[in-house]
Design an enzyme around this catalytic site. Structure first.
Site, PDB file in Angstrom:
ATOM      1  CB  CYS A 122      -4.787  -1.596   4.647  1.00  0.00           C
ATOM      2  SG  CYS A 122      -3.917  -1.402   5.936  1.00  0.00           S
ATOM      3  CD  GLU A 149      -2.653   1.276   2.782  1.00  0.00           C
ATOM      4  OE1 GLU A 149      -3.843   1.856   2.744  1.00  0.00           O
ATOM      5  OE2 GLU A 149      -2.155   0.595   3.698  1.00  0.00           O
ATOM      6  CE  LYS A 152      -7.676   1.432   3.339  1.00  0.00           C
ATOM      7  NZ  LYS A 152      -6.289   1.705   4.073  1.00  0.00           N
TER       8      LYS A 152
END
Length: 319
Positions: free
Chosen positions: A196, A81, A154
């Site tokens: 994440c 990330e 995300k």
């Protein structure tokens, strides 16, 4: 020649989002049709590395490690990330907003050329500037021809402050608008991505399976209290959905960033939930593995999770 994302539609527009969704999202049936010549084995690499505030130095390090993976035969390679920056959301600091780049910026130009030169599928998560004030945590997927196959933005954006971890991501990132897209690749495997914090939501992992994913990548920047969850959650996603999971976490202490130690420990999990390879918690590392895709249909047939699921009873999950 450096390949850039198609610019027929502005990258920041809702129409652009629809284009990416149409390019990348596939139903389970469409994925079967799109991968009729599936590879039995795919060789894939996870790259964990320490970073500093200088983006150019991070990109150069990533290029070196990607070439190392490609030289070892990797066909699909995933970086961590925000690979080109430190993990800056440990504090509220307006200057960090300037780290964002458009999808046709210098970092993506370098990554597209790198994918073309190495003939690999490359996942290169960046801080994306779609428009002034419209910034995303984005994972572009680049094909071996140097063209962008699609992007994932995300979806779940945290704000957390505990003794061992601070993440004020809501200040920096707009929640993603791509949905849980999957990406058929030229190597006969369809992949998905969670970034994440997304990994804490099992609904997202299941959507990727239903959209045809045979493997998912989870590029991450995590430290502190979350370590025991790192293995637990990724193993659970692999078991629940019977696919391979590649979790790639940054490692070490960001130079010019927080004092947190990112614990690395990137890992491959097989479709039965077993950790079959894991990196160290201290060093830059390329973790490469041959993934046998042929085992997935048999396990899914034996376990029956997709046959026996009851979506007619799960309506409350959407409320």
């Amino acid at each position: 020649m450096i390949r850039r994302p198609p610019r027929s539609t502005p990258l920041y527009s809702s129409a652009a989002s629809d284009v990416y969704k149409r390019q990348a999202r596939r139903s389970l049936r469409d994925d079967v049709e799109a991968t009729t010549e599936e590879a039995a084995v795919v060789r894939a690499s996870l790259i964990q590395m320490s970073t500093e505030y200088d983006k150019e130095k991070n990109v150069l390090k990533a290029e070196r490690l990607v070439r190392e993976a490609a030289d070892d035969g990797a066909q699909i390679i995933c970086l961590q990330e925000l690979f080109h920056t430190i993990y800056f959301p440990y504090e509220l600091e307006p200057r960090h907003l300037d780290l964002a780049e458009p999808l046709n910026g210098p970092t993506m130009d370098s990554m597209c050329e790198l994918a073309r030169e190495t003939g690999t599928v490359l996942i290169a998560p960046i801080y994306e500037k779609a428009l002034d004030g419209l910034l995303y945590n984005t994972a572009p997927v680049i094909g071996p021809d140097g063209e962008v196959i699609g992007i994932y933005r995300k979806s779940h954006i945290p704000i957390v402050k505990v003794e061992t971890l601070t993440g004020v991501e809501k200040y920096y990132f707009t929640p993603g608008d791509t949905g849980f897209v999957t990406f058929p690749t030229p190597f006969g495997v369809t992949l998905g991505i969670l970034i994440c914090y997304d990994r804490h939501f099992p609904e997202a992992a299941r959507m990727l399976a239903l959209n045809g994913a045979q493997m998912i990548f989870v590029p991450t920047a995590t430290t502190g209290m979350s370590r025991y969850l790192w293995e637990l959650e990724l193993q659970a996603h692999a078991v629940d959905n019977v696919y391979y999971v590649g979790g790639v976490n940054r490692v070490g202490i960001d130079q010019g960033g927080s004092e947190s130690h990112f614990y690395g420990s990137s890992m491959w999990v097989d479709p039965k939930g077993q950790i079959v390879a894991q990196a160290s918690d201290e060093h830059d590392e390329v973790l490469t593995l041959d993934l046998d895709l042929a085992v997935i249909p048999g396990i899914r047939n034996d376990w029956g999770f997709f046959r026996d699921r009851r979506p007619d009873l799960y309506g409350g999950l959407a409320n």
